[in-house]
Scaffold this active site. Sequence first.
Site, PDB file in Angstrom:
ATOM      1  N   CYS A 127     -20.104  -9.848  -4.099  1.00 32.93           N
ATOM      2  CA  CYS A 127     -21.080 -10.629  -3.326  1.00 32.93           C
ATOM      3  C   CYS A 127     -22.295 -11.063  -4.148  1.00 32.93           C
ATOM      4  CB  CYS A 127     -21.513  -9.847  -2.091  1.00 32.93           C
ATOM      5  SG  CYS A 127     -21.823  -8.106  -2.395  1.00 32.93           S
ATOM      6  N   HIS A 240     -28.569 -10.475   0.726  1.00 33.81           N
ATOM      7  CA  HIS A 240     -28.902  -9.978  -0.606  1.00 33.81           C
ATOM      8  C   HIS A 240     -29.980 -10.887  -1.221  1.00 33.81           C
ATOM      9  CE1 HIS A 240     -25.684  -7.226  -0.425  1.00 33.81           C
ATOM     10  NE2 HIS A 240     -24.914  -7.629  -1.409  1.00 33.81           N
TER      11      HIS A 240
END
Length: 335
Positions: A127, A240
């Site tokens: 990711c 994130h």
Amino acid sequence: MGYRVGIVGATGAVGQELLKVLEERNFPVDELIPYASERSRGRKVSFNETEIEITVLDRNTIKGCDVYLFSAGAGTSKEYAQLAAEDGIVIDNSSAFRMEPDVPLVVPEVNPFDVEWHSGIIANPNCSTIIMVVALKPLHDAFLLKRVIVSTYQSVSGTGLKAIEELERQTRDYIEGREPECKVYPYPIAFNLIPHIDIFYDYGYTKEEMKMVFETRKIMHLSDLQVTATCVRVPAFRCHSESVTIETERPVTVEEARNVLEKAPGLKVMDDFSKNLYPTPRELEGTDEVYVGRIRDALVFENGLSIWIVADQLRKGAALNAVQIAELLIEENLL
Ligand code: A2P
């Protein structure tokens, strides 16, 4: 024409997001088979306003789909992906095959052409790596990357549903004066930062950090690119964030970089410090783009730039990228 689509890990955080993304993007699904473990026997998942019963994954049930989206951990992928690939194309969200030479590792905005040489399995990158390379690609095309220094601020969704629950539970514990119970991480994640994601190697880096090094080189076809990463788990739920500093071969100005980033696919520039405008993880939950802000001179290199990027881990960092790969296969007549 529609496809039979298998979601392996359909009850998990990424699996649930895969169902949503397929629905929202009107992916041509004829039949959807949601797979999970024995623990989920009898459970149902909702797709296009229909309740579909979980199929328990085993060697007899993993068949009959045109495409399988795997998101049930590396162990499950190692055990079942090859078998599934005898029947359909596997898009695997785990780390199991990412560095295999015969497995393309694809971010559609960066290396769409790599889907063409798959032999049954295409890997969805880590990711944090996906999010970073969407921003690095246009900067490399314009200014040629030499070095990348990244620190990540990774949300708990990357660890799965249990970690999302742990952050909620520990936050309540902390506020109500109870000692937080740690089931997922070695330290409490509520009101804390943990500089440890995935296992440690004996040379002091974590596997997550080295994924960012090796996967970035593979996706960008830059085998000599110098990358160093520090990966930190933070108490954010599903976005994130990353602080990225690059050194480039060619001179780069903030204005030139902003122009390049504004035109790049999958990116949104959110950058005006005079208005306190920059991306933040809480505000960007549920979005599809990679947001870039704090674009500024790196100060320590003759040619260099620092940026701050934020993206939803469950969407562009996982489910959305996997579905975009499947869409690319359709466009290329490969599915
Ligand atoms: P289950 O809910 O039955 O345990 P998360 O990353 O959010 O923790 O989700 C992991 C997903 O992977 C879940 O859907 C989980 O199913 C699934 N899963 C984990 N191990 C297996 C397994 N051995 N076989 C099938 N599915 C698995």
